[in-house]
Write an enzyme that holds these catalytic residues in place. Structure first.
Site, PDB file in Angstrom:
ATOM      1  CG  ASP A   1       0.016  32.341  47.205  1.00  0.00           C
ATOM      2  OD1 ASP A   1       0.066  32.358  45.787  1.00  0.00           O
ATOM      3  OD2 ASP A   1       0.735  31.833  47.858  1.00  0.00           O
TER       4      ASP A   1
ATOM      5  CB  VAL B   1       3.188  20.814  55.780  1.00  0.00           C
ATOM      6  CG1 VAL B   1       1.843  20.397  56.443  1.00  0.00           C
ATOM      7  CG2 VAL B   1       3.205  22.388  55.230  1.00  0.00           C
TER       8      VAL B   1
HETATM    9  N1  LIG Z   1      -3.796  20.906  56.119  1.00  0.00           N
HETATM   10  C1  LIG Z   1      -3.170  20.116  55.445  1.00  0.00           C
HETATM   11  N2  LIG Z   1      -3.381  18.796  55.039  1.00  0.00           N
HETATM   12  C2  LIG Z   1      -2.662  17.865  54.434  1.00  0.00           C
HETATM   13  N3  LIG Z   1      -1.817  18.202  53.590  1.00  0.00           N
HETATM   14  C3  LIG Z   1      -1.231  19.669  53.837  1.00  0.00           C
HETATM   15  C4  LIG Z   1      -2.016  20.544  54.697  1.00  0.00           C
HETATM   16  N4  LIG Z   1      -1.387  21.674  54.426  1.00  0.00           N
HETATM   17  C5  LIG Z   1      -0.228  21.407  53.576  1.00  0.00           C
HETATM   18  N5  LIG Z   1      -0.145  20.377  53.127  1.00  0.00           N
HETATM   19  C6  LIG Z   1       0.748  19.864  52.338  1.00  0.00           C
HETATM   20  O1  LIG Z   1       1.991  20.485  52.459  1.00  0.00           O
HETATM   21  C7  LIG Z   1       2.363  21.180  51.358  1.00  0.00           C
HETATM   22  C8  LIG Z   1       3.064  22.285  51.428  1.00  0.00           C
HETATM   23  O2  LIG Z   1       1.982  23.413  51.967  1.00  0.00           O
HETATM   24  P1  LIG Z   1       2.167  24.862  51.947  1.00  0.00           P
HETATM   25  O3  LIG Z   1       0.989  25.538  52.428  1.00  0.00           O
HETATM   26  O4  LIG Z   1       3.534  25.115  53.074  1.00  0.00           O
HETATM   27  O5  LIG Z   1       2.948  25.199  50.666  1.00  0.00           O
HETATM   28  P2  LIG Z   1       2.283  25.425  49.245  1.00  0.00           P
HETATM   29  O6  LIG Z   1       0.835  26.064  49.501  1.00  0.00           O
HETATM   30  O7  LIG Z   1       2.563  24.192  48.483  1.00  0.00           O
HETATM   31  O8  LIG Z   1       3.082  26.895  48.819  1.00  0.00           O
HETATM   32  P3  LIG Z   1       3.349  28.246  49.452  1.00  0.00           P
HETATM   33  O9  LIG Z   1       4.075  27.948  50.764  1.00  0.00           O
HETATM   34  O10 LIG Z   1       4.288  28.843  48.414  1.00  0.00           O
HETATM   35  O11 LIG Z   1       2.016  28.786  49.472  1.00  0.00           O
HETATM   36  C9  LIG Z   1       1.407  21.310  50.554  1.00  0.00           C
HETATM   37  O12 LIG Z   1       1.385  21.003  49.172  1.00  0.00           O
HETATM   38  C10 LIG Z   1       0.455  19.907  51.092  1.00  0.00           C
HETATM   39  O13 LIG Z   1       0.885  18.782  50.173  1.00  0.00           O
END
Ligand SMILES: Nc1ncnc2c1ncn2[C@@H]1O[C@H](COP(=O)(O)OP(=O)(O)OP(=O)(O)O)[C@@H](O)[C@H]1O
Ligand SMILES: *[C@@H]1O[C@H](CO)[C@@H](O)[C@H](O)[C@H]1NC(C)=O
Ligand SMILES: *[C@@H]1O[C@H](CO)[C@@H](O)[C@H](O)[C@H]1NC(C)=O
Ligand SMILES: *[C@@H]1O[C@H](CO)[C@@H](O)[C@H](O)[C@H]1NC(C)=O
Ligand SMILES: *[C@@H]1O[C@H](CO)[C@@H](O)[C@H](O)[C@H]1NC(C)=O
Ligand SMILES: *[C@@H]1O[C@H](CO)[C@@H](O)[C@H](O)[C@H]1NC(C)=O
Length: 911
Positions: free
Chosen positions: A692, A577
């Site tokens: 999730d 991200v």
């Molecule tokens: N909209 C956002 N604004 C700020 N930070 C974000 C945002 N979306 C994701 N992140 C950051 O990116 C990281 C990765 O997010 P992502 O949703 O890919 O994975 P996750 O939720 O940690 O795990 P999984 O993919 O297994 O659900 C998050 O832990 C967060 O720190």
């Protein structure tokens, strides 16, 4: 004496152990009384060491886990306190002469197998099945001494049932409509009882393979229609009942091999699809009133057709006489009523067919007289094939639908009476000379201007006709005008709203410097609008396709500094991200994935899924602003959440030089998450399930208010199914047990995960912490055990939380209780998200000045109108959206509309 003493000592130790562990109990008493009542008791059933008795198995702590005394010609009873054997997994006593009242087995939560069949038990208690959460196979067939009993509704809680065998078991009443919950049920045998009523609708879509409902004393009734959606059916025994109507289309029952339908009251034609079922081997349909041509099955099929006990037109295969065929169509449109099927047999409609008159030659049908027969259904166009018809009387029934226009072509028609039904549609224009009567059909002729004045009013029209027609027109005009005005008002409101939004956005873009006071959601709007307008001329910046926000890869490269390492916000299981910043300083989060991680989804499916997700907007859901497809890559653009994830603030605050969250913040986050998930669940009849939910998917704004993120896993369930079987997704530690075990998803899976998040907020511990000893590593197990008293809760609380403030403690106790409730093992015992929100709401409001809260949650009715229309549009063709509870919920729980949503309506241009 010595023996006695030592026994006392043992008892003392036992009691002590019991007090310590709350688990052990003595099974000896129960087993001793069991041995006493059996006659002849099995020879080894003597002495105190019941674990060595034949057919008994125990676990390490001498607790009975299984009893097997099948086929031993035993008499006697089961001990009344058998449900004290709390470790019992299997009870097999079949094929004996056991008698007496069956004791309850309630609360034997480990019990998996219970076989009681072929005995002489005399009654079964109503609470027999309660709390048997693991019951898989149950049989009580062939206990004909039982006093009559009904199948309890609560069987819906025995969600692990695979077999329920209760033939010849004195069951009365109806089959409860519980099969939507029994998703593992494969065998249901209820033959030779006294069941009545219809087949329950929840049979549809069930996994039942083996269905025996034959030979009911009084008979099951109604149609067999639900069978057509029992796709797993392989054997269906329905003979000797009172089922009516036609054999349904069973073409989806592709593994059906044995179908027994004999001795019912089935009517109509045997469907062609039945004859071509690929696996069919055995079929019996004799002793019904089936009509039409004699069915022909493939040579491998053993069939019993009942050429003389049904109403087939011929006793040999081949088509029926054309008039017979047409009249059977007519009967079919009425659902093949029994009264017709009894009389309308053989191949000559002029030989004794009820309601039919023929000409003097006895060859051609001249009149059909169905007046006052309580028929429902529609008027078949096949009437028009009976060209000799002079008179059709259909008056005083409950017919619906239109009058087929083709009836005007009947060359000899003199009389058509359709009065006093419930017909609708246009009134066809009959030639002069046809006496046409249509009064008493309030909906008829309300179709609009296509109706020519005086149509259907031949010179011989009766006065009844005219008055009926006049009534129809005036009612129709009123309805028409009302609908017209409503549509007009809605369009006007919608267009002006859209223009208002456009104007406001333009103004905001122009006033960016002064834009600091805009609320967060408006920023979102600005982002999208900005992307949309920036690319003026070259169309590179943004394209709108079918309402989706497609964002070009060039824009995303540009705003993320070419996906610079420095801009990485985090990595998840599905991709990286990045943070992005537009020229005006507005921030976005770009999730970059390989296409493979979205499963084997094709482009179309991906787009369809995104189309849905971009429309899901709520104050507590992280908005998906758009997407980009670049070769193998899929990029999703989200609203940026400056304070990152809840897990960072809960578990990693030390490393980040931050402060731990205080309780006010935690409970307010919990409420936000609850509201977000509640909204998801309220959408489109509960078909959105997050699957999730966890702290890394909960993102925080600068005000520490939370939004639920990561809709990558949200799926919409197929219609009418609130639970779907898909491959397991989610994260260990947060998986509800039934989800982990079966992969089946309901909204209660999210409730469970929410409960785990609550526990994490209270304890500051992770759902799964492998660094801890085994008995503590799984938070739910440990927490549920740990919180039996308020003192325990205080002990297990996050050490950073102040524990001297009484108000805080009360609040924590309430949340702890809710967390326990949400993580109940049985999904049916978990509350829904609405309940969780109701519990948390008052805990948060206490901390807040009420005015802000009011402002925040205020509902702007002007704003929800386009949402209404959008949803309407999105679900076009599924008019169920209206008049559905979830619909009104949706409207009222959208506190405000991000202005960007207006852009998804590009078909309406106001510029
Ligand atoms: N909209 C956002 N604004 C700020 N930070 C974000 C945002 N979306 C994701 N992140 C950051 O990116 C990281 C990765 O997010 P992502 O949703 O890919 O994975 P996750 O939720 O940690 O795990 P999984 O993919 O297994 O659900 C998050 O832990 C967060 O720190
Ligand atoms: C089963 O457990 C419930 C709740 O714990 C209790 O109310 C009920 O009395 C129990 N039933 C029996 C038969 O033990
Ligand atoms: C017990 O049941 C069997 C069948 O299960 C039956 O044949 C027998 O007659 C019954 N005996 C008594 C005493 O009711
Ligand atoms: C069968 O069920 C019907 C309806 O429930 C009831 O009226 C009838 O008495 C029952 N017959 C017997 C023999 O139990
Ligand atoms: C068979 O299944 C398909 C796909 O689920 C469905 O569209 C169709 O309506 C079903 N047919 C019948 C007769 O139920
Ligand atoms: C019966 O109908 C057929 C065709 O519909 C026609 O040819 C025949 O003349 C009719 N018979 C009589 C007696 O009206």
């Amino acid at each position: 004496m010595a023996y006695h003493n030592s026994r006392h000592l043992r008892l003392l130790c036992l009691t002590f152990f019991l007090l310590l562990s709350f688990t052990a109990a003595d099974d000896a008493a129960v087993m001793q009384s069991f041995a006493k009542t059996l006659s002849p008791a099995p020879t080894t059933w003597t002495g105190t060491d019941f674990c060595t008795w034949e057919g008994i198995n125990c676990d390490k702590s001498n607790r009975v886990t299984s009893i097997n005394i099948a086929s031993k010609s035993l008499t006697g009873t089961l001990p009344p306190d058998i449900n004290q054997l709390s470790q019992l997994k299997s009870l097999a006593v079949q094929r004996n002469f056991l008698s007496g009242d069956l004791p309850t087995l309630a609360n034997l939560t480990l019990l998996e197998q219970v076989t009681l069949d072929t005995n002489n038990f005399t009654s079964i208690p109503p609470d027999f099945f309660l709390g048997l959460n693991n019951l898989q196979n149950f049989s009580i067939s062939f206990n004909s001494d039982l006093s009559s009993w009904v199948l309890p509704e609560t069987l819906s809680q025995n969600t692990n049932l695979q077999s329920f065998l209760a033939s010849n078991a004195k069951i009365t009443g109806t089959i409860p409509d519980i099969f939507g919950s029994l998703l593992n049920l494969q065998n249901l045998r209820l033959s030779n009882n006294n069941l009545t009523g219809n087949l329950p609708p929840s049979f549809g879509g069930s996994q039942i393979q083996n269905l025996w409902l034959n030979n009911q004393l009084q008979g099951l009734s109604g149609t067999l229609d639900v069978l057509s959606s029992m796709n797993q059916l392989s054997q269906a025994w329905l003979q000797v009942n009172t089922f009516t109507g036609a054999i349904p289309d069973l073409s989806n029952c592709t593994i059906l091999f044995d179908l027994q339908l004999r001795d019912n009251q089935l009517t109509g034609l045997v469907p062609q699809s039945l004859m071509s079922l690929p696996k069919l081997e055995n079929v019996a349909i004799q002793n019904n009133k089936l009509q039409g041509p004699l069915p022909v099955f493939q040579p491998r099929v053993h069939s019993e057709l009942g050429t003389d006990t049904n109403s087939f037109c011929l006793s040999t295969p081949g088509p029926c006489d054309p008039q017979v065929t047409s009249l059977l169509d007519v009967a079919g449109a009425l659902g093949y009523p029994m009264s017709l099927a009894q009389s309308w047999k053989d191949n000559d409609a002029c030989k004794g067919w009820i309601f039919i008159t023929c000409d003097s030659s006895g060859k051609n049908v001249t009149s059909v007289s169905f007046g006052k027969q309580k028929f429902s259904g529609t008027i078949s166009p096949s009437f028009a094939k009976l060209t000799s018809l002079r008179s059709i009387s259909l008056n005083d029934n409950n017919l619906m639908g239109p009058i087929p226009k083709v009836l005007t072509s009947l060359p000899n028609l003199q009389l058509l009476d359709v009065s006093n039904n419930n017909l609708s549609g246009d009134i066809p224009v009959f030639p002069n000379g046809v006496r046409f009567t249509d009064g008493g059909n309030p909906l008829l002729g309300t179709g609009g201007p296509s109706r020519t004045p005086g149509s259907g009013s031949g010179p011989t029209n009766t006065t009844g006709t005219q008055s009926g027609t006049t009534k129809g027109v005036s009612a129709g005009m009123i309805v028409g005008i009302v609908i017209g005005v409503l549509v007009f008002v809605v369009i006007i409101l919608f267009v002006s709203y859209k223009c208002y939004i456009k104007k406001r956005n333009q103004k905001q873009v122009g006033n960016q410097e002064k834009g600091k006071d805009l609320v967060k959601n408006d920023h979102v709007g600005v982002v999208v609008d900005k992307l949309h307008t920036e690319g003026s001329g070259d169309k590179e910046m943004s394209v709108f396709e079918g309402g989706n926000v497609v964002i070009s890869i060039q824009v995303l490269r540009q705003v993320t500094g070419n996906f610079n390492e420095e801009n990485i916000l985090g990595r998840g299981g599905f991709g990286v991200v990045y943070k992005g910043e537009l020229h005006d300083g507005t921030k976005i989060a770009v999730k970059r994935m390989e296409s493979g991680v979205m499963g084997t989804k094709g482009l179309k499916e991906f787009q369809a899924e995104i189309a849905v997700l971009t429309k899901v907007r709520h104050r507590h859901l992280v908005a998906l602003l758009g997407y980009c497809i670049n070769g193998n890559e899929r990029l999703l653009v989200y609203e940026y959440m400056p304070q990152g994830t809840l897990s960072q603030h809960l578990f990693e605050w030390r490393g980040n030089n931050g402060n731990p969250l205080n309780w006010k913040q935690r409970v307010s986050i919990a409420l936000d998450v609850g509201r977000g998930v509640e909204y998801l669940h309220s959408l489109a009849q509960q078909s959105f399930i997050h699957r999730d939910l966890k702290p890394s998917n909960i993102l925080l704004g600068d005000d520490m208010r939370a939004k639920v993120a990561d809709f990558g896993l949200v799926k919409s369930a197929p219609d009418g199914k609130h639970s779907l079987e898909t491959k397991l997704a989610g994260t260990f530690g947060y998986l509800a047990p039934e989800y982990a075990a079966t992969g089946r998803v309901t909204t209660k899976v999210d409730v469970y995960a929410f409960g785990v998040v609550l526990m994490e907020l209270i304890t500051g511990r992770k759902a799964l912490d492998e660094t801890l000893p085994e008995d503590k590593s799984h938070l739910v197990t440990w927490f549920r055990r740990a919180i039996s008293s308020k003192q325990d809760i205080i002990k297990s609380m996050d050490q950073t939380l102040e524990n001297d403030n009484e108000e805080t403690l009360e609040s924590i106790f309430k949340v702890a209780e809710l967390a326990g409730h949400c993580t109940a093992r049985d999904p049916y015992q978990r509350p829904d998200m609405g309940h969780a929100v109701n519990v948390l709401g008052p805990l948060v409001e206490r901390w807040k000045p009420s005015r802000t809260e009011e402002e925040e949650e205020g509902i702007d009715l002007h704003m929800s109108l386009p949402q209404v229309l959008e949803r309407w549009q999105a679900d076009e063709g599924t008019s169920r959206m209206f008049g559905d509870d979830s619909f009104s919920q949706t409207v009222s729980s959208v506190p405000s509309m991000p202005s960007g949503i207006g852009d998804t309506f590009d078909s309406m241009n106001c510029r």
